[in-house]
Scaffold this motif. Structure first.
Motif: not given
Length: 416
Positions: A163-164, A167-168, A170-171, A176-177, A179-180
């Protein structure tokens, strides 16, 4: 997270190197990669990527209406996350990645993302593959839309790695997501609580063999997967990717099976067929969750089922302390006397408890001194460091106090 990857994190002698920079392929292979790995080309406004889709039967016990109340209790207790009281399988997305490295960070790509969900009474598995780095924007755009349909993620070591990493990515893709905003169920945390005393390793491969009874055939080692992908990028030959795709797909199916099995095993801790060490894991989980009545019942059950001798103190100690808190001294003393006759830290702890009882409750300073001397002898034989209340300085301090009290009691005795 895959089983092999979990093992690789525990190999400190293997250097972790950043992913080498690889230019996108400029020459197409003789056969399209999607044909080799059994997928189809998909496109969106950001470009194209490959999708591999399969449907698998749900593991026994799972359904769109799962979980029931016992399963919810298992999930919240084993995960330590009370929010899982609201978990719904039909709103959950299974996630697993295959990456270009194990170190994470901005230089690591998820070249294959596996997603699974319940659909029409089955487990639908979709895998998204990037043929080269130019495919990543399209893959991440599609993945963001998939994630937006769910409320939960289910992973294996996903909280720490998958998951981290996503997230990276996506950034890095300015995407935008949601996920968080999703709740996260990490099955590695569940496995560590439930099977920590039963299995020395709780990687996914071990859990498949020992808990699910599944042995993978011709599986590709996880630590080789990054290099396989880099070879594909250099040569355009996708044949080595076939077992990588299969590896990722099996991870997804195994996670679903492990989810069902963990909840069933936890709920069945009273069963005559339950593994004693597994029941000990359930007892500890109850205790960590603050359900002490259930914890004590499970500790007692683990001992009844025949817990291995080296694990018995882990159940005996909390049971004896529960007796002590209630003022039920005879059963507490019985447990401490059993522990006293063994070697190890448990014996030192039991002898200290006996010394406390004899000094503060029974006023038998000579018996308290005897227990303390015996505890010192046990402590001196241990190679492992003891916690401060059991270490030699604390024991010597206790012994000196008892000697003073014995001397004072003798001085108060009438002569003649």
């Amino acid at each position: 997270m895959t089983s092999g990857r979990a093992m690789a994190w525990n190999r400190p002698w293997e250097p972790v190197e950043p992913a080498p920079a690889v230019a996108p392929r400029t020459v197409a292979p003789g056969v399209p990669v999607e044909d080799v790995i059994g997928g189809a080309l998909a496109s969106n406004d950001a470009g194209s990527f490959v999708v591999i889709s399969e449907t698998h039967p749900l593991p026994l016990g799972l359904s769109a209406s799962w979980p029931g109340d016992p399963d919810r209790r298992a999930l919240t207790t084993l995960s330590g996350d009370p929010e899982l009281e609201e978990f719904e399988l039909e709103r959950a997305l299974f996630v697993d990645t295959e990456t270009t490295g194990l170190a994470g960070g901005t230089g690591t790509y998820a070249f294959l993302v596996g997603c699974g969900w319940v659909e029409a009474g089955a487990l639908r598995v979709e895998q998204y593959f990037m043929r080269d780095h130019a495919d990543e924007p399209a893959l991440m755009a599609h993945l963001a839309r998939v994630i937006s349909r769910f409320d939960w993620t289910v992973s294996f070591n996903g909280k720490s790695f998958d998951l981290p990493l996503l997230r990276t990515r996506f950034i890095m893709n300015r995407r935008r997501t949601a996920l968080d905003a999703l709740g996260a169920l990490d099955l590695l945390h569940v496995a560590r609580r439930l099977w920590r005393y039963q299995l020395p390793h709780r990687d996914l491969g071990t859990l498949e063999r020992e808990i699910l009874g599944v042995e993978r055939e011709l599986d590709v080692p996880s630590h080789e997967i990054p290099e396989i992908y880099f070879r594909y990028l250099r040569t355009g030959d996708a044949r080595e990717l076939v077992p990588v795709v299969a590896h990722n797909r099996v991870d997804m199916v195994s996670m679903a099976a492990l989810l069902a099995r963990a909840c069933d095993a936890f709920s069945d801790w009273r069963s005559p067929a339950a593994h004693p060490a597994q029941v000990l894991g359930a007892a500890r989980s109850f205790a960590l969750a603050g359900d002490f009545d259930a914890a004590l019942a499970a500790y007692a059950r683990a001992l009844e089922l025949g817990l291995d001798e080296e694990l018995q103190p882990l159940a005996q100690a909390p049971l004896s302390l529960a007796h002590k808190r209630r003022g039920a001294w005879p059963p507490a003393l019985d447990v401490w006397e059993v522990m006293r006759r063994r070697q190890g830290r448990g014996a030192v702890w039991a002898l200290v408890e006996l010394a406390k009882y004899h000094e503060h409750r029974a006023g038998a300073f000579d018996s308290a001194r005897e227990c303390t001397v015996e505890a010192l002898a046990h402590a001196d034989r241990l190679l492992d460091a003891l916690p401060q209340p059991l270490a030699r300085p604390a024991l010597e301090h206790r012994l000196a106090r008892l000697d003073r009290r014995l001397l004072a009691s003798k001085a108060r005795r009438p002569s003649g």
